[in-house]
Scaffold this motif. Structure first.
Motif, PDB file in Angstrom:
ATOM      1  N   PHE A 160       1.066   5.770   4.430  1.00 52.33           N
ATOM      2  CA  PHE A 160       1.310   6.416   3.133  1.00 52.33           C
ATOM      3  C   PHE A 160       2.692   7.063   3.039  1.00 52.33           C
ATOM      4  O   PHE A 160       2.932   7.855   2.137  1.00 52.33           O
ATOM      5  CB  PHE A 160       0.218   7.459   2.866  1.00 52.33           C
ATOM      6  N   ASP A 161       3.563   6.712   3.964  1.00 50.33           N
ATOM      7  CA  ASP A 161       4.929   7.225   3.895  1.00 50.33           C
ATOM      8  C   ASP A 161       5.694   6.452   2.822  1.00 50.33           C
ATOM      9  O   ASP A 161       5.921   5.257   2.938  1.00 50.33           O
ATOM     10  CB  ASP A 161       5.621   7.061   5.251  1.00 50.33           C
ATOM     11  N   ASN A 162       6.061   7.155   1.754  1.00 49.43           N
ATOM     12  CA  ASN A 162       6.776   6.508   0.653  1.00 49.43           C
ATOM     13  C   ASN A 162       8.260   6.843   0.640  1.00 49.43           C
ATOM     14  O   ASN A 162       8.969   6.542  -0.334  1.00 49.43           O
ATOM     15  CB  ASN A 162       6.149   6.885  -0.689  1.00 49.43           C
ATOM     16  N   GLU A 221      -8.676   6.441 -12.312  1.00 45.14           N
ATOM     17  CA  GLU A 221      -7.809   7.139 -11.373  1.00 45.14           C
ATOM     18  C   GLU A 221      -7.632   6.339 -10.085  1.00 45.14           C
ATOM     19  O   GLU A 221      -6.527   6.266  -9.543  1.00 45.14           O
ATOM     20  CB  GLU A 221      -8.387   8.515 -11.056  1.00 45.14           C
ATOM     21  N   ALA A 222      -8.717   5.739  -9.602  1.00 42.25           N
ATOM     22  CA  ALA A 222      -8.641   4.922  -8.390  1.00 42.25           C
ATOM     23  C   ALA A 222      -7.700   3.746  -8.603  1.00 42.25           C
ATOM     24  O   ALA A 222      -6.893   3.404  -7.720  1.00 42.25           O
ATOM     25  CB  ALA A 222     -10.034   4.431  -7.998  1.00 42.25           C
ATOM     26  N   LYS A 223      -7.774   3.140  -9.785  1.00 42.10           N
ATOM     27  CA  LYS A 223      -6.891   2.025 -10.089  1.00 42.10           C
ATOM     28  C   LYS A 223      -5.435   2.479 -10.103  1.00 42.10           C
ATOM     29  O   LYS A 223      -4.541   1.782  -9.599  1.00 42.10           O
ATOM     30  CB  LYS A 223      -7.278   1.415 -11.432  1.00 42.10           C
ATOM     31  N   ARG A 224      -5.163   3.636 -10.665  1.00 37.05           N
ATOM     32  CA  ARG A 224      -3.796   4.150 -10.723  1.00 37.05           C
ATOM     33  C   ARG A 224      -3.252   4.417  -9.327  1.00 37.05           C
ATOM     34  O   ARG A 224      -2.095   4.079  -9.022  1.00 37.05           O
ATOM     35  CB  ARG A 224      -3.774   5.435 -11.563  1.00 37.05           C
ATOM     36  N   TYR A 225      -4.089   4.998  -8.453  1.00 35.52           N
ATOM     37  CA  TYR A 225      -3.647   5.262  -7.088  1.00 35.52           C
ATOM     38  C   TYR A 225      -3.370   3.962  -6.329  1.00 35.52           C
ATOM     39  O   TYR A 225      -2.377   3.852  -5.588  1.00 35.52           O
ATOM     40  CB  TYR A 225      -4.694   6.084  -6.337  1.00 35.52           C
ATOM     41  N   PHE A 233       0.008   2.570  -4.669  1.00 33.28           N
ATOM     42  CA  PHE A 233       0.011   2.227  -3.238  1.00 33.28           C
ATOM     43  C   PHE A 233       0.614   0.847  -3.008  1.00 33.28           C
ATOM     44  O   PHE A 233       1.480   0.663  -2.136  1.00 33.28           O
ATOM     45  CB  PHE A 233      -1.417   2.296  -2.696  1.00 33.28           C
ATOM     46  N   PHE A 234       0.186  -0.148  -3.795  1.00 35.11           N
ATOM     47  CA  PHE A 234       0.719  -1.500  -3.638  1.00 35.11           C
ATOM     48  C   PHE A 234       2.181  -1.573  -4.064  1.00 35.11           C
ATOM     49  O   PHE A 234       2.968  -2.349  -3.504  1.00 35.11           O
ATOM     50  CB  PHE A 234      -0.113  -2.493  -4.437  1.00 35.11           C
ATOM     51  N   ALA A 235       2.570  -0.786  -5.048  1.00 40.09           N
ATOM     52  CA  ALA A 235       3.954  -0.804  -5.526  1.00 40.09           C
ATOM     53  C   ALA A 235       4.927  -0.258  -4.484  1.00 40.09           C
ATOM     54  O   ALA A 235       6.116  -0.606  -4.500  1.00 40.09           O
ATOM     55  CB  ALA A 235       4.072   0.001  -6.818  1.00 40.09           C
ATOM     56  N   THR A 236       4.460   0.575  -3.584  1.00 45.46           N
ATOM     57  CA  THR A 236       5.328   1.158  -2.550  1.00 45.46           C
ATOM     58  C   THR A 236       5.204   0.439  -1.207  1.00 45.46           C
ATOM     59  O   THR A 236       5.501   1.015  -0.157  1.00 45.46           O
ATOM     60  CB  THR A 236       4.998   2.647  -2.367  1.00 45.46           C
TER      61      THR A 236
END
Length: 442
Positions: free
Chosen positions: A254-256, A365-369, A373-376
């Motif tokens: 989760f390091d962005n 909210e889960a979809k937004r997270y 996550f996939f975008a990063t």
């Protein structure tokens, strides 16, 4: 023993042609032999009078045995050319090697006695006779031994390949289904490909090898879609498709690249919980499947994502639970002794969302997270763990000893082709030679 040169050619009519030039070998040893003879000694027990002509006196004869023990140092020197023609056939799933031609041309085969520097005429006559006899005996013996060793080597090769295709209780059968085909450019063989796990076996239907294929490397392996999916089926039931991350692995996932003071996505989903008290468990809900296409490999999977809160003072609990389906297009390569999986597209949908009442996570909210996550680069990070696992498994099976060079992995409709050049590992050949004596062909 030394070999000056060897050549191998493939022939549609004669099979595998092997020409070995100037095989020089020297043998030294000691010959122990015993000469035994019965001797008859006559002794007349009745004094000097004349022996009666009509009577037989058995006590007049005594027998004695003469033993002469000798040892002789010797040396055999030979130089020969060997020409072989081998054919391959399927025999109950194994490779049966038949030698149709075995020609030996002795340039030299001589026996030397080393007791005396210069042999006398009797020794020379003896060595010439033995050398002449050896030429005829050794020819038949060598051809018989080559036939035996060729079949043992075929068994050993299939056995080692079988070990490579087995890990734990998961194994893939590589028994032959028909006779190998020899062409001017390559040897082609068909193998069963059935997958066994514990007491269950998944048998494969015969598949046609694509008509249009190019043999660009020394080794070209064609694998059908059902074989790979059977392996994934066994891996799922063997609980191998589970990923659990915590501590440093979780921080890495989760390091962005943002400031350390800013909460990452996981901390936003589960606020107020330190990262070292969190664990993520990702596992397959059902066996995944691969679809081989000309554009790449499509991985279809149904997975669950579980966020656990770890506590030393009280029992751990599940903060959030998600189920989702995904289809990911992946391109596979092998370089620097590592498997590389490069995703080019990913389609997913959430099926189930459950959370702790204190979090109150809903589907939107889960979809937004997950989108964030996939975008990063979250998908690439998860796939990196799959790359590591597959590479470690290949290293464990000894692939790194083969000096794989110029590998190519290509997919098409329903199958994948793996082509590579390689160096045969010396230690594998030495292992075969060490175990040659106790090996027997059943």
């Amino acid at each position: 023993m030394s070999v000056e040169k060897s050549d191998v050619d493939l022939s549609n009519e004669k099979g595998i042609l092997i020409a070995i030039q100037n095989v020089a070998a020297a043998f030294k040893g000691t010959m122990d032999y015993t000469y035994s003879s019965w001797l008859q000694i006559v002794k007349w027990p009745y004094g000097p009078q004349k022996q009666p002509e009509t009577k037989f006196y058995p006590s007049a004869f005594k027998h004695s045995v003469l033993h002469l023990n000798h040892s002789l140092d010797f040396e055999i020197q030979s130089q020969t050319d060997v020409n072989l023609a081998l054919s391959l056939a399927c025999n109950n799933g194994r490779i049966a090697v038949t030698i149709s031609d075995c020609l030996l041309n002795f340039d030299k085969l001589a026996l030397k006695l080393q007791r005396h520097k210069e042999a006398n005429w009797i020794q020379k006559l003896f060595t010439d006779f033995v050398s002449f006899t050896l030429r005829h005996i050794v020819k038949g013996q060598i051809c018989a031994e080559i036939h035996k060793m060729a079949n043992q080597l075929a068994d050993f090769t299939l056995y080692q390949a079988g070990l490579f295709m087995q890990d734990g209780e998961i194994a893939t059968s590589i028994e032959l289904t028909t006779d190998p085909v020899l062409t001017l450019g390559y040897i082609e063989s068909w193998h069963e490909g059935s997958v066994s796990y514990k007491n269950a076996t998944i048998f494969q239907k015969p598949s046609d090898i694509p008509v249009e294929r190019v043999e660009t490397r020394m080794f070209n392996l064609w694998v059908s879609e059902p074989v790979v999916n059977s392996l994934l089926f066994a891996a799922h039931h063997d609980n191998r498709l589970t990923l659990m991350l915590s501590d440093s692995d979780l921080l890495k996932l989760f390091d962005n690249g943002g400031a350390k003071t800013e909460p990452n996505l996981l901390q936003q989903m589960v606020p107020g919980i330190p990262m070292n008290n969190l664990m993520i468990k990702l596992e397959s809900l059902r066996p995944p499947s691969l679809l081989f296409k000309s554009v790449g490999t499509i991985l279809q999977a149904s997975v669950s994502l579980q966020i656990e809160v770890l506590s030393s003072s009280e029992d751990s609990y599940t903060a959030a639970y998600l189920e989702m389906d995904s289809a990911t297009l992946v391109h596979t390569s092998y370089t620097d002794s590592k498997i590389h999986l490069q995703p080019s597209s990913n389609h997913w949908s959430i099926k189930v969302v459950r959370s702790n009442p204190a979090i109150a996570l809903d589907e939107s909210e889960a979809k937004r997270y997950l989108e964030a996550f996939f975008a990063t680069g979250g998908l690439e990070k998860i796939i990196s763990y799959i790359e590591f696992y597959i590479t470690a498994l290949l290293h464990k099976k000894g692939l790194r000893y083969f000096n794989v060079t110029n590998p190519v992995i290509e997919t098409d409709e329903g199958y994948v082709t793996i082509a590579t050049d390689f160096g045969f590992p010396r230690q594998l050949l030495e292992n075969f030679l060490r175990n040659l004596a106790p090996m027997t062909r059943l």
